[in-house]
Write a protein that holds these residues in place. Structure first.
Motif, short mmCIF file in Angstrom:
data_model
loop_
_atom_site.label_atom_id
_atom_site.label_comp_id
_atom_site.label_asym_id
_atom_site.label_seq_id
_atom_site.Cartn_x
_atom_site.Cartn_y
_atom_site.Cartn_z
N PHE A 163 -50.70 121.47 91.73
CA PHE A 163 -50.81 120.01 91.59
C PHE A 163 -52.27 119.60 91.36
CE2 PHE A 163 -51.81 116.06 93.91
CZ PHE A 163 -51.22 115.16 93.03
N VAL A 203 -53.99 112.06 97.09
CA VAL A 203 -54.60 111.80 95.78
C VAL A 203 -54.23 110.40 95.29
CG1 VAL A 203 -54.53 112.45 93.35
CG2 VAL A 203 -54.81 114.20 95.09
N PHE A 204 -52.97 110.01 95.48
CA PHE A 204 -52.56 108.67 95.03
C PHE A 204 -53.18 107.57 95.88
CE2 PHE A 204 -49.79 108.30 91.45
CZ PHE A 204 -49.55 109.62 91.15
N ARG A 220 -45.26 118.80 108.21
CA ARG A 220 -46.38 118.99 107.28
C ARG A 220 -46.36 120.36 106.63
NH1 ARG A 220 -50.98 118.71 111.51
NH2 ARG A 220 -49.77 119.82 113.00
N ALA A 239 -59.13 103.11 95.17
CA ALA A 239 -60.39 103.03 94.43
C ALA A 239 -60.24 102.08 93.24
CB ALA A 239 -60.81 104.41 93.96
N ARG A 240 -59.16 102.26 92.50
CA ARG A 240 -58.94 101.44 91.32
C ARG A 240 -58.81 99.95 91.69
NH1 ARG A 240 -53.97 102.02 87.02
NH2 ARG A 240 -54.13 99.92 86.20
N VAL A 259 -48.13 115.69 101.23
CA VAL A 259 -49.36 115.13 101.79
C VAL A 259 -50.47 115.15 100.74
CG1 VAL A 259 -51.16 115.47 103.52
CG2 VAL A 259 -48.77 115.74 104.15
N ALA A 260 -50.56 116.26 99.99
CA ALA A 260 -51.60 116.36 98.97
C ALA A 260 -51.41 115.29 97.90
CB ALA A 260 -51.58 117.76 98.35
N VAL A 261 -50.18 115.12 97.43
CA VAL A 261 -49.92 114.13 96.38
C VAL A 261 -50.21 112.73 96.90
CG1 VAL A 261 -48.23 113.23 94.76
CG2 VAL A 261 -48.20 115.64 95.34
N LEU A 276 -56.12 107.67 97.18
CA LEU A 276 -57.48 107.55 96.67
C LEU A 276 -57.48 106.81 95.33
CD1 LEU A 276 -60.35 108.45 97.34
CD2 LEU A 276 -59.97 110.44 95.90
N ALA A 278 -49.02 114.10 107.71
CA ALA A 278 -49.91 115.19 108.12
C ALA A 278 -49.97 115.31 109.64
CB ALA A 278 -51.31 114.98 107.55
N PRO A 319 -42.47 121.83 101.79
CA PRO A 319 -42.64 120.76 100.80
C PRO A 319 -43.54 119.64 101.32
CG PRO A 319 -40.33 121.33 101.03
CD PRO A 319 -41.06 122.09 102.09
N ARG A 378 -46.25 119.88 102.81
CA ARG A 378 -47.64 120.22 102.49
C ARG A 378 -48.03 119.64 101.12
NH1 ARG A 378 -51.87 122.58 105.36
NH2 ARG A 378 -50.19 123.14 106.75
N LEU A 379 -47.14 119.80 100.17
CA LEU A 379 -47.39 119.27 98.82
C LEU A 379 -47.36 117.74 98.83
CD1 LEU A 379 -47.82 119.74 95.80
CD2 LEU A 379 -45.36 119.95 95.54
N TRP A 410 -56.28 123.04 102.13
CA TRP A 410 -54.97 122.52 102.52
C TRP A 410 -53.85 123.49 102.09
CZ3 TRP A 410 -53.44 119.42 106.04
CH2 TRP A 410 -52.20 118.79 105.99
N TRP A 464 -45.35 127.01 99.22
CA TRP A 464 -45.82 125.65 98.98
C TRP A 464 -47.33 125.55 98.93
CZ3 TRP A 464 -42.58 122.22 97.12
CH2 TRP A 464 -41.21 122.48 97.28
N VAL A 496 -49.46 123.27 96.07
CA VAL A 496 -50.55 122.29 96.27
C VAL A 496 -51.66 122.53 95.25
CG1 VAL A 496 -52.36 121.56 97.85
CG2 VAL A 496 -50.06 121.95 98.71
#
Lengths: 120, 147
Positions: free
Chosen positions: A100, B27-28, B14, B34-35, B22-24, B30, B69, B17, B19-20, A85, A93, A97
């Motif tokens: 992070f 992860v959140f 996408r 899951a939790r 979407v990644a964050v 998930l 995305a 910024p 791009r970052l 990604w 950027w 990623v």
């Protein structure tokens, strides 16, 4: 679980994170060296996941097994997913990623450690 | 796929910024899903409201991540709605957990304004809103409305 491997992964991960933060502030995109760094990190993580699975197959299982397995799957997939990604983005950027992801990875390992041997 | 129709907006939402973000968000998504799912399945009786909220938050994060995305016009609106609901959610649940902690015997991602997650759940929707609206206004300036 191999203790020294957890330590090593956390150190390498934080190292890559700082390195990528520097690249980010220098306005550089993700380059091949970053990708190699992520590759090394991924191999270490896979080694740890492999060791954990081997131990579990051997019969030594923690109480919250489904939780542990989902964490193990997450750490196995996080480095390659974020590397791809980030590498697709040809600006500063991309390293952001990776930074992070590399800050999240040590946290996940701490949680895995807690699940593996809960402090009673 | 509406990729061709949204090439200009598609790349901006996408990239950079985004791009970052979407990644964050991924992860959140998930983490929260899951939790929450695990807690709902194993300890439903203890705090159904808290666990249900975790799953809801996870679902919102997931849709927002996909919306950012995919980055077409429609998905931008979807992401905008999700991020707005999230902002309201984290503020409401954050305030509730501070003033009415009896209702929440166990924590959610949004408890105490996301303090268990370094306050990222509080910062994330704000950054998301900022980014979507920024792209939206740039997009309107560059391409005057057709027809």
């Amino acid at each position: 679980m191999v203790d020294w491997l957890t330590m090593t992964i956390q150190m390498v991960s934080l190292g890559v994170a700082v390195w990528c933060l520097v690249s980010f502030f220098q306005d550089r995109p993700m380059l091949v060296p970053h990708l190699i760094g992520m590759g090394v990190l991924w191999l270490l993580v896979l080694g740890q996941v492999g060791a954990a699975v081997a131990t579990m197959v051997g019969g030594d299982r923690p109480d919250e097994l489904p939780m542990l397995i989902s964490y193990l799957a997450t750490i196995a997939l996080l480095p390659p997913a974020c590397a791809v990604w980030g590498f697709m983005e040809r600006s500063k950027w991309g390293p952001a990623v990776i930074a992070f992801a590399c800050f999240v990875l040590p946290v996940l390992l701490v949680r895995i450690e807690q699940l593996w041997s809960p402090v009673v | 796929m509406s990729e061709t129709a949204a090439t200009t907006t598609g790349t901006t939402l996408r990239s950079g910024p985004g791009r970052l973000l979407v990644a964050v968000y991924a992860v959140f998504a998930l983490a929260a899903t899951a939790r929450g799912t695990y807690q709902l399945l194993t300890r439903f009786d203890e705090a159904p409201l808290a666990y249900g909220l975790s799953v809801l938050a996870g679902a919102l994060y997931f849709v927002a991540a996909v919306g950012l995305a995919r980055a077409g016009r429609t998905s931008r609106m979807v992401a905008l709605v999700c991020v707005s609901v999230e902002t309201a959610g984290v503020l409401a649940v954050g305030a509730l957990t501070v003033f009415w902690s009896a209702g929440f015997p166990d924590d959610t991602v949004w408890s105490n304004f996301g303090s268990g997650y370094l306050f990222i759940p509080l910062a994330l929707p704000v950054l998301g809103l900022w980014w979507i609206l920024k792209v939206h206004s740039e997009d309107r300036r560059e391409t005057p409305p057709a027809s």
